[in-house]
Scaffold this active site. Structure first.
Site, short mmCIF file in Angstrom:
data_model
loop_
_atom_site.label_atom_id
_atom_site.label_comp_id
_atom_site.label_asym_id
_atom_site.label_seq_id
_atom_site.Cartn_x
_atom_site.Cartn_y
_atom_site.Cartn_z
N PHE A 23 -4.05 32.81 7.18
CA PHE A 23 -3.45 31.87 8.13
C PHE A 23 -4.18 31.98 9.46
O PHE A 23 -4.39 33.06 9.99
CB PHE A 23 -1.95 32.20 8.31
CG PHE A 23 -1.28 31.27 9.27
CD1 PHE A 23 -0.89 30.00 8.87
CD2 PHE A 23 -1.05 31.65 10.59
CE1 PHE A 23 -0.28 29.13 9.77
CE2 PHE A 23 -0.43 30.79 11.48
CZ PHE A 23 -0.06 29.53 11.07
N ASP B 181 -18.14 17.79 11.31
CA ASP B 181 -16.84 17.10 11.46
C ASP B 181 -15.89 17.98 12.28
O ASP B 181 -14.73 18.14 11.94
CB ASP B 181 -16.25 16.83 10.06
CG ASP B 181 -15.16 15.76 10.09
OD1 ASP B 181 -15.10 15.01 11.09
OD2 ASP B 181 -14.40 15.67 9.11
N ASP C 184 -12.39 23.36 7.31
CA ASP C 184 -12.73 22.08 6.68
C ASP C 184 -14.23 21.77 6.67
O ASP C 184 -14.77 21.14 7.59
CB ASP C 184 -11.96 20.94 7.37
CG ASP C 184 -12.03 19.64 6.56
OD1 ASP C 184 -12.75 19.62 5.53
OD2 ASP C 184 -11.38 18.67 6.93
N THR D 281 -15.84 19.85 4.51
CA THR D 281 -16.11 18.70 3.62
C THR D 281 -17.43 18.02 3.96
O THR D 281 -18.18 17.63 3.08
CB THR D 281 -14.95 17.68 3.73
OG1 THR D 281 -13.75 18.37 3.46
CG2 THR D 281 -15.12 16.55 2.73
N GLU E 254 -1.55 18.98 5.75
CA GLU E 254 -2.14 18.15 4.70
C GLU E 254 -3.40 17.49 5.23
O GLU E 254 -3.56 17.26 6.43
CB GLU E 254 -1.15 17.09 4.23
CG GLU E 254 -0.71 16.13 5.32
CD GLU E 254 0.29 15.08 4.84
OE1 GLU E 254 1.03 15.35 3.87
OE2 GLU E 254 0.32 14.00 5.44
N GLY E 255 -4.31 17.24 4.32
CA GLY E 255 -5.51 16.49 4.66
C GLY E 255 -5.67 15.43 3.59
O GLY E 255 -4.86 15.34 2.66
N GLY F 53 -6.33 17.44 0.39
CA GLY F 53 -5.47 18.47 -0.16
C GLY F 53 -4.18 18.69 0.59
O GLY F 53 -4.03 18.31 1.76
N GLY G 66 -3.63 29.85 12.37
CA GLY G 66 -3.00 29.29 13.59
C GLY G 66 -2.79 27.80 13.52
O GLY G 66 -2.72 27.21 12.45
N ASN H 88 -9.80 20.25 13.16
CA ASN H 88 -10.49 21.22 12.31
C ASN H 88 -10.82 22.52 13.04
O ASN H 88 -11.64 23.31 12.60
CB ASN H 88 -11.77 20.58 11.74
CG ASN H 88 -11.46 19.65 10.59
OD1 ASN H 88 -10.39 19.74 9.98
ND2 ASN H 88 -12.35 18.72 10.28
N1 LIG Z 1 -6.30 28.60 7.09
C1 LIG Z 1 -5.40 27.78 7.61
N2 LIG Z 1 -4.46 28.26 8.45
C2 LIG Z 1 -3.52 27.44 8.98
N3 LIG Z 1 -3.45 26.12 8.73
C3 LIG Z 1 -4.37 25.58 7.92
C4 LIG Z 1 -5.38 26.36 7.32
N4 LIG Z 1 -6.17 25.56 6.59
C5 LIG Z 1 -5.66 24.32 6.72
N5 LIG Z 1 -4.58 24.33 7.52
C6 LIG Z 1 -3.75 23.16 7.91
O1 LIG Z 1 -3.86 22.14 6.93
C7 LIG Z 1 -4.44 20.95 7.48
C8 LIG Z 1 -5.34 20.30 6.45
O2 LIG Z 1 -6.42 21.15 6.10
P1 LIG Z 1 -7.90 20.67 5.92
O3 LIG Z 1 -8.38 20.08 7.18
O4 LIG Z 1 -8.71 21.81 5.41
O5 LIG Z 1 -7.71 19.53 4.81
P2 LIG Z 1 -8.67 18.35 4.36
O6 LIG Z 1 -8.06 17.68 3.19
O7 LIG Z 1 -10.06 18.86 4.17
O8 LIG Z 1 -8.61 17.39 5.62
P3 LIG Z 1 -9.44 16.06 5.91
O9 LIG Z 1 -8.43 14.96 5.82
O10 LIG Z 1 -9.90 16.26 7.33
O11 LIG Z 1 -10.55 15.99 4.95
C9 LIG Z 1 -5.16 21.43 8.74
O12 LIG Z 1 -5.26 20.42 9.70
C10 LIG Z 1 -4.29 22.59 9.20
O13 LIG Z 1 -3.19 22.09 9.94
#
Ligand SMILES: Nc1ncnc2c1ncn2[C@@H]1O[C@H](COP(=O)(O)OP(=O)(O)OP(=O)(O)O)[C@@H](O)[C@H]1O
Length: 670
Positions: A482, A522, A560, A562, A361-362, A365, A484, A527
């Site tokens: 996916f 970032d 990410d 953003t 989660e971020g 999202g 990793g 990330n």
């Molecule tokens: N393609 C992927 N493969 C595996 N894990 C993923 C992938 N994309 C995202 N994740 C997992 O989901 C988490 C959140 O994704 P992401 O960083 O894109 O979200 P975000 O809402 O943009 O975060 P932030 O709070 O930094 O803005 C990542 O830290 C990772 O653990």
């Protein structure tokens, strides 16, 4: 060795209490207690006069020197009237004067300080501090040279006492101790000790009320003294009033500057949630959820409004492709290959969602993994679901607009396209593989809510429960491969593996810079995803030159976007951070210096292309690889050899202008 009789008698009495005994034994070590003690016993037996011990003895605490008394408890300080004074003397057992940050040549005595800084009449530019009124600007200037008020004799010989084994105190740094303060004192706009955040409350060792009716009141400024050993922890979660006063934080200048700058200590890595937690504590003081901190709340409203209208796309004037408010949605749907927004359930059926699990989660999202029934890894799909365009705050963030999500979608898709080897003069793997983008609408599917709850039970989600979304909520779903585990959690075999993972990131960024004037902006270790791979090499094409980079068993992927920036067509896609003041006040990791370094080099103009920002992030990653990531085999010769290489890079990295520049240099070594 000659020991005087009164000393012997008193010594025997002191040894009757445990704590005193422990302290005394420490001191006696200097006298080779193993030799002295048998001698005492023998000597006392000869004297045969045990009854006389009660008479003619020194007081119980005669063995304590003035420092011991300070260390003991508040009472001693109160007795000396120190707690009521401007500066609080230390009783922090863990601190040592060697750490002092004082410049002794500029250190002032209490008297000098008062003479120079205390105005005769208080004014608006005067901060309350204890009973004194001090000019704010002067405090800031002299913050590191504030003296601890002391009775002169306390510090002349800090170990002076009747029984002190340390006779001759003659330290070159003695003067430093005279001027040292080991506590931090500041005003907080909160109320009772119990109303403070628990992590702060437990660290409060002195509380001075300022209210007139002798009752602590909500919002009345309090002067707190924290023990230094706990200050860092306390600062993590505590929100400070804007008129914080700090005096002589000697163990950690950074703590002092944090407070002076209204600094925020954030969790390294994914900072948004930690920033939001901080913001929440700003607006809702614990213990009194109904009362808002007015100033902060209005500031926050302004910053949210700004965030809602933050520009993310800017195009050259008169460009035919210039996007307008009305066509951001159309452009987004174009990227989704959709003519209209789909219902959630028609885009993702229940049986499909039943093959999912939440993996991350971020702030923007929730991330789910669809595990294909074919059991082929290549058929698995990562779904990042981002709510957009709604009015309600989600995870403390304002929802992205069509314009803002378009920035992320365009960057993600274009960088992903760099991985196609048949494209032009450059290509690079290393950017997350976007398989599709969808724009959907509706309640959050019940099954995904269940998965969210399961994740929450397992890992404690920091996000809001998705049941909060209504039937008209719009989402963008990024479907990705996916890639990793976050680098933060990945365990590398050794530094050779992490060294080549770093090179993969450098080459990917170099290609991104060249093709799209890309800056990630970032690139913290949350990330960067790391997966194991059986492929021996990864290929890049840079300025028509093909480079085969050994994987050493791992593949690094950047995610990410953003905050990222690219130039695409006639437009620049970016995120204007110039009004995001909180982020630039953050501390707690080198990561947070990078945001300030970026702002400085960009002159706070976030549209500008400045590839040096990528170099800053590489320097941060190198420091993580050297100091923080986990290694399985960290004693082998190979590991140490590559640690040495990383150290060399660490010392030279900031001399490169861009990742392209750095990559060209690396090519020579490959
Ligand atoms: N393609 C992927 N493969 C595996 N894990 C993923 C992938 N994309 C995202 N994740 C997992 O989901 C988490 C959140 O994704 P992401 O960083 O894109 O979200 P975000 O809402 O943009 O975060 P932030 O709070 O930094 O803005 C990542 O830290 C990772 O653990």
């Amino acid at each position: 060795m000659l020991v005087s009789t009164p000393t012997i008698k008193t010594t025997v009495l002191i040894l009757t209490t445990d704590s005193e005994c422990a302290l005394f034994v420490n001191k006696l070590k200097l006298f080779e207690i193993q030799f002295v003690f048998p001698f005492f016993v023998y000597f006392l037996l000869i004297m045969g006069d045990f009854n006389s011990f009660d008479e003619d003895t020194l007081p119980d605490d005669a063995w304590k020197d003035s420092f011991d008394k300070l260390l003991e408890e508040k009472a001693a300080l109160r007795e000396m009237n120190l707690l009521k004074r401007d500066v609080h003397a230390s009783f922090n057992l863990n601190s040592s004067y060697e750490n002092s940050c004082f410049d002794i040549t500029t250190a002032l005595s209490e008297k000098q300080f008062k003479e120079q800084h205390m105005p005769t009449t208080p004014s608006s530019n005067v901060l309350q501090f204890g009973k004194s009124h001090l000019h704010k600007d002067k405090i800031e200037k002299t913050i590191d040279s504030v003296s601890t008020p002391s009775r002169g004799d306390v510090f002349k010989n800090p170990f002076k006492c009747a029984l002190s084994p340390i006779g001759n105190w003659d330290s070159p740094n003695q003067k430093r101790r005279e001027n040292s303060v080991e506590s931090i004192s500041f005003d907080v706009a909160s109320s009772y000790k119990n109303d403070l955040h628990p992590s702060l409350a437990e660290n409060v060792v002195s509380l001075q009320k300022k209210s007139s009716n002798n009752k602590l009141q909500l919002g009345s400024p309090l002067s707190l003294v924290l023990q230094n050993k706990n200050v860092n922890r306390a600062l993590k979660n505590v929100c400070f009033d804007s008129n914080i006063v700090t005096r002589g934080s000697r163990n950690s200048p950074s703590i002092s500057s944090q407070i002076m700058n209204k600094g925020i200590t954030l969790q390294p890595g994914k900072w948004r949630k930690s920033l939001n937690t901080w913001r929440r504590t700003q607006s809702l003081p614990s213990g009194n959820p109904t009362k808002l901190n007015g100033d902060y709340e209005s500031e926050r409203k302004v910053s949210l409004t700004v965030a809602a209208h933050r520009k993310s796309i800017s195009c050259r004037k008169h460009s035919s492709s210039e996007p307008t408010k009305t066509n951001f949605k159309r452009q987004l749907l174009g990227r989704c290959n959709q003519s209209h927004v789909l219902r959630f359930e028609s885009a993702y059926s229940d049986p499909y969602l039943e093959c999912c699990e939440k993996i991350g989660e971020g702030a923007f999202g929730e991330v789910f993994l669809y595990k294909s029934p074919t059991q082929k890894e290549a058929d698995n799909v990562v779904l990042k679901i981002i709510p957009i365009e709604g009015l309600q705050l989600v995870n403390g963030e304002i929802q992205k607009t069509y314009e803002q999500i378009l920035q992320e979608v365009v960057i993600s898709m274009e960088l992903c396209a760099l991985g196609h080897e048949n494209r032009g003069i450059s290509f690079a793997n290393g950017f997350v593989n976007i398989q599709a983008v969808k724009c959907v609408k509706g309640h959050y599917p019940a099954h995904l809510q269940k998965l969210w709850e399961e994740y929450d039970d397992r890992k404690e989600s920091e996000n809001d429960h998705p049941q909060c979304f209504m039937s008209d909520q719009i989402y963008v779903v990024l479907e990705m491969a996916f890639s990793g585990k976050d680098m933060e959690k990945f365990i590398f075999k050794n530094a050779e593996q992490s060294y080549y993972a770093l090179q993969q990131i450098v080459f990917a960024l170099a290609v991104g810079e060249m093709v799209y004037e890309f800056e990630h902006r970032d690139l913290h270790w949350g990330n960067i995803l790391i997966a194991t791979t059986n492929e021996k090499y990864i290929c890049y094409k840079l300025k028509n030159q093909v480079i085969s980079l050994p994987t050493k068993g791992v593949k690094a992927t950047v995610i990410d976007y953003t905050l990222s920036r690219i130039t695409y067509g006639d437009c620049c896609y970016y995120n204007d951070l110039s009004l995001d003041k909180d982020l630039f006040a953050a501390t707690g990791d080198y990561q947070f210096d990078i945001y300030r370094m970026m702002r400085d080099i960009l002159n706070d103009k976030w549209e500008t292309f400045e590839p040096k920002t990528n170099v800053f992030w590489i320097s941060y990653i190198i420091s993580k690889l050297l100091n923080n990531v986990k290694y399985k085999n960290n004693r082998t010769k190979l590991h140490l050899e590559y640690i040495k290489k990383l150290r060399t890079l660490e010392s030279t990295i900031l001399s490169y202008k861009s990742c392209m520049d750095f990559a060209m240099n690396l090519i020579m070594d490959i």
